[in-house]
Design a protein around this motif. Structure first.
Motif, mmCIF file in Angstrom:
data_model
loop_
_atom_site.group_PDB
_atom_site.id
_atom_site.type_symbol
_atom_site.label_atom_id
_atom_site.label_comp_id
_atom_site.label_asym_id
_atom_site.label_seq_id
_atom_site.Cartn_x
_atom_site.Cartn_y
_atom_site.Cartn_z
ATOM 1 N N GLU A 1 1.197 -1.488 -0.196
ATOM 2 C CA GLU A 1 -0.189 0.315 -0.319
ATOM 3 C C GLU A 1 0.839 1.534 -0.095
ATOM 4 O OE1 GLU A 1 -3.487 -0.173 2.600
ATOM 5 O OE2 GLU A 1 -3.416 -1.855 2.987
ATOM 6 N N ILE A 2 2.081 1.257 0.103
ATOM 7 C CA ILE A 2 2.863 3.141 0.171
ATOM 8 C C ILE A 2 3.006 2.793 -0.699
ATOM 9 C CG2 ILE A 2 5.350 3.442 1.028
ATOM 10 C CD1 ILE A 2 5.235 0.584 3.232
ATOM 11 N N LEU A 3 3.433 2.392 -2.226
ATOM 12 C CA LEU A 3 3.460 2.927 -3.545
ATOM 13 C C LEU A 3 2.525 3.144 -3.982
ATOM 14 C CD1 LEU A 3 5.610 2.984 -5.981
ATOM 15 C CD2 LEU A 3 4.971 1.695 -6.862
ATOM 16 N N PRO A 4 0.973 3.477 -3.696
ATOM 17 C CA PRO A 4 -0.329 3.583 -4.151
ATOM 18 C C PRO A 4 -0.544 4.866 -3.588
ATOM 19 C CG PRO A 4 -1.099 1.459 -4.332
ATOM 20 C CD PRO A 4 0.814 1.732 -3.182
ATOM 21 N N ILE A 5 0.306 5.626 -2.093
ATOM 22 C CA ILE A 5 -0.251 6.288 -1.917
ATOM 23 C C ILE A 5 1.110 7.498 -1.586
ATOM 24 C CG2 ILE A 5 0.540 7.488 0.526
ATOM 25 C CD1 ILE A 5 -0.040 4.405 1.783
ATOM 26 N N LEU A 6 2.234 7.034 -2.329
ATOM 27 C CA LEU A 6 3.334 7.712 -2.407
ATOM 28 C C LEU A 6 2.670 8.322 -4.298
ATOM 29 C CD1 LEU A 6 6.466 6.102 -0.874
ATOM 30 C CD2 LEU A 6 5.108 7.951 -0.535
ATOM 31 N N GLU A 7 2.319 7.591 -5.304
ATOM 32 C CA GLU A 7 1.824 7.883 -6.497
ATOM 33 C C GLU A 7 0.846 9.020 -5.858
ATOM 34 O OE1 GLU A 7 0.469 4.090 -7.969
ATOM 35 O OE2 GLU A 7 2.247 3.957 -9.094
ATOM 36 N N ARG A 8 -0.350 8.475 -5.129
ATOM 37 C CA ARG A 8 -1.692 9.764 -5.304
ATOM 38 C C ARG A 8 -0.717 11.180 -4.479
ATOM 39 N NH1 ARG A 8 -4.083 5.569 -2.656
ATOM 40 N NH2 ARG A 8 -3.560 6.294 -0.984
ATOM 41 N N LEU A 9 0.469 10.885 -3.904
ATOM 42 C CA LEU A 9 0.598 12.219 -3.069
ATOM 43 C C LEU A 9 1.721 12.853 -4.331
ATOM 44 C CD1 LEU A 9 2.006 14.005 -1.188
ATOM 45 C CD2 LEU A 9 3.331 12.090 -0.845
ATOM 46 N N MET A 10 2.742 12.065 -5.009
ATOM 47 C CA MET A 10 2.636 13.072 -6.302
ATOM 48 C C MET A 10 1.679 13.532 -6.995
ATOM 49 S SD MET A 10 6.155 12.945 -5.101
ATOM 50 C CE MET A 10 6.944 13.562 -6.565
ATOM 51 N N PHE A 11 1.433 13.042 -7.299
ATOM 52 C CA PHE A 11 -0.236 13.280 -8.390
ATOM 53 C C PHE A 11 -0.668 14.805 -7.465
ATOM 54 C CE2 PHE A 11 -4.580 13.578 -9.416
ATOM 55 C CZ PHE A 11 -4.317 14.000 -11.111
ATOM 56 N N ARG A 12 -1.149 15.033 -6.373
ATOM 57 C CA ARG A 12 -1.820 15.485 -5.720
ATOM 58 C C ARG A 12 -0.642 17.035 -5.982
ATOM 59 N NH1 ARG A 12 -4.997 12.023 -2.063
ATOM 60 N NH2 ARG A 12 -6.548 11.804 -2.759
ATOM 61 N N LEU A 13 0.551 16.785 -5.630
ATOM 62 C CA LEU A 13 1.479 17.802 -5.431
ATOM 63 C C LEU A 13 1.848 18.542 -7.096
ATOM 64 C CD1 LEU A 13 3.856 16.391 -2.613
ATOM 65 C CD2 LEU A 13 2.277 18.263 -2.745
#
Length: 55
Positions: free
Chosen positions: A18-30
C-alpha cells in the motif's frame, strides 16, 4: 508522508504493497493543477460563512 506510510507499515496498520499507491497519489496531488478545486472550495466556504452570519 513517506515516514508516515512506513510508520503505518511498521505498526502493521497497512501492507507494504500500500506504500507505493500512497506515494503515487501524493505526487499526483502535489504536481497536478488544483486551481478549479481550490476555487470550488473557496466558494463553498464563502457560502457557508455567509449562512453562519445570517446572510
Amino acid at each position: 508522508m513517506i515516514y508516515a506510510a512506513i510508520g503505518r507499515f511498521a505498526d502493521e496498520k497497512i501492507d507494504v504493497t500500500e506504500i507505493l499507491p500512497i506515494l503515487e497519489r501524493l505526487m499526483f496531488r502535489l504536481t497536478s493543477d488544483n486551481r478549479s478545486a481550490a476555487i470550488a472550495a473557496r466558494t463553498a466556504r464563502t457560502q457557508t460563512d455567509d449562512r453562519a452570519d445570517g446572510g
